[in-house]
Motif scaffolding. Structure first.
Motif, PDB file in Angstrom:
ATOM      1  N   MET A  32       0.861  -1.162   0.000  1.00 38.19           N
ATOM      2  CA  MET A  32       0.000   0.000   0.000  1.00 38.19           C
ATOM      3  C   MET A  32       0.910   1.227   0.000  1.00 38.19           C
ATOM      4  N   ILE A  33       0.652   2.158  -0.873  1.00 42.11           N
ATOM      5  CA  ILE A  33       1.488   3.358  -0.913  1.00 42.11           C
ATOM      6  C   ILE A  33       1.066   4.341   0.173  1.00 42.11           C
ATOM      7  N   ARG A  34       1.935   5.277   0.462  1.00 40.82           N
ATOM      8  CA  ARG A  34       1.711   6.207   1.581  1.00 40.82           C
ATOM      9  C   ARG A  34       0.360   6.921   1.467  1.00 40.82           C
ATOM     10  N   ALA A  35       0.017   7.423   0.288  1.00 40.99           N
ATOM     11  CA  ALA A  35      -1.253   8.146   0.119  1.00 40.99           C
ATOM     12  C   ALA A  35      -2.446   7.245   0.423  1.00 40.99           C
ATOM     13  N   GLU A  36      -2.379   5.986  -0.024  1.00 39.65           N
ATOM     14  CA  GLU A  36      -3.471   5.051   0.252  1.00 39.65           C
ATOM     15  C   GLU A  36      -3.566   4.746   1.742  1.00 39.65           C
ATOM     16  N   ALA A  37      -2.405   4.551   2.364  1.00 44.63           N
ATOM     17  CA  ALA A  37      -2.397   4.279   3.798  1.00 44.63           C
ATOM     18  C   ALA A  37      -2.966   5.466   4.569  1.00 44.63           C
ATOM     19  N   ASN A  38      -2.556   6.674   4.205  1.00 44.54           N
ATOM     20  CA  ASN A  38      -3.069   7.872   4.880  1.00 44.54           C
ATOM     21  C   ASN A  38      -4.574   8.000   4.711  1.00 44.54           C
ATOM     22  N   ALA A  39      -5.074   7.748   3.510  1.00 44.65           N
ATOM     23  CA  ALA A  39      -6.516   7.829   3.253  1.00 44.65           C
ATOM     24  C   ALA A  39      -7.273   6.787   4.073  1.00 44.65           C
ATOM     25  N   LEU A  40      -6.709   5.596   4.169  1.00 42.96           N
ATOM     26  CA  LEU A  40      -7.344   4.537   4.945  1.00 42.96           C
ATOM     27  C   LEU A  40      -7.395   4.895   6.428  1.00 42.96           C
ATOM     28  N   PHE A  41      -6.307   5.446   6.951  1.00 44.79           N
ATOM     29  CA  PHE A  41      -6.295   5.873   8.346  1.00 44.79           C
ATOM     30  C   PHE A  41      -7.364   6.949   8.571  1.00 44.79           C
ATOM     31  N   ARG A  42      -7.405   7.957   7.703  1.00 46.38           N
ATOM     32  CA  ARG A  42      -8.395   9.040   7.856  1.00 46.38           C
ATOM     33  C   ARG A  42      -9.822   8.505   7.778  1.00 46.38           C
ATOM     34  N   LYS A  43     -10.075   7.587   6.841  1.00 49.99           N
ATOM     35  CA  LYS A  43     -11.420   7.028   6.659  1.00 49.99           C
ATOM     36  C   LYS A  43     -11.935   6.394   7.944  1.00 49.99           C
ATOM     37  N   HIS A  44     -11.024   5.819   8.723  1.00 47.93           N
ATOM     38  CA  HIS A  44     -11.417   5.131   9.944  1.00 47.93           C
ATOM     39  C   HIS A  44     -11.160   5.953  11.200  1.00 47.93           C
ATOM     40  N   GLY A  45     -10.953   7.260  11.007  1.00 53.77           N
ATOM     41  CA  GLY A  45     -10.863   8.166  12.138  1.00 53.77           C
ATOM     42  C   GLY A  45      -9.513   8.241  12.827  1.00 53.77           C
ATOM     43  N   PHE A  46      -8.460   7.752  12.169  1.00 50.26           N
ATOM     44  CA  PHE A  46      -7.118   7.807  12.743  1.00 50.26           C
ATOM     45  C   PHE A  46      -6.297   8.885  12.053  1.00 50.26           C
ATOM     46  N   SER A  47      -5.384   9.451  12.781  1.00 47.83           N
ATOM     47  CA  SER A  47      -4.415  10.356  12.181  1.00 47.83           C
ATOM     48  C   SER A  47      -3.436   9.528  11.367  1.00 47.83           C
ATOM     49  N   PRO A  48      -3.056   9.991  10.168  1.00 46.34           N
ATOM     50  CA  PRO A  48      -2.041   9.258   9.403  1.00 46.34           C
ATOM     51  C   PRO A  48      -0.726   9.093  10.178  1.00 46.34           C
TER      52      PRO A  48
END
Length: 55
Positions: A1-17
């Protein structure tokens, strides 16, 4: 998973990247030199336990 995808996934679930760093320090997530994020054996084992009927 690339950084942008990981960051988006974290945000989607309410976590800070930035949480990825803590997860990496806790051996749940591996951040490799190429910038990709991978689940560790610890994470994969936990996921397997969650899927089992006894877990």
């Amino acid at each position: 998973m690339i950084r942008a995808e990981a960051n988006a996934l974290f945000r989607k679930h309410g976590f800070s990247p930035k949480a990825a760093g803590g997860w990496a320090r806790g051996d749940w997530l591996e951040v490799r030199e190429n910038g990709l994020r991978y689940l560790t054996d610890r994470s994969l084992h936990w996921l397997t336990e969650q899927e089992s009927p006894d877990g």
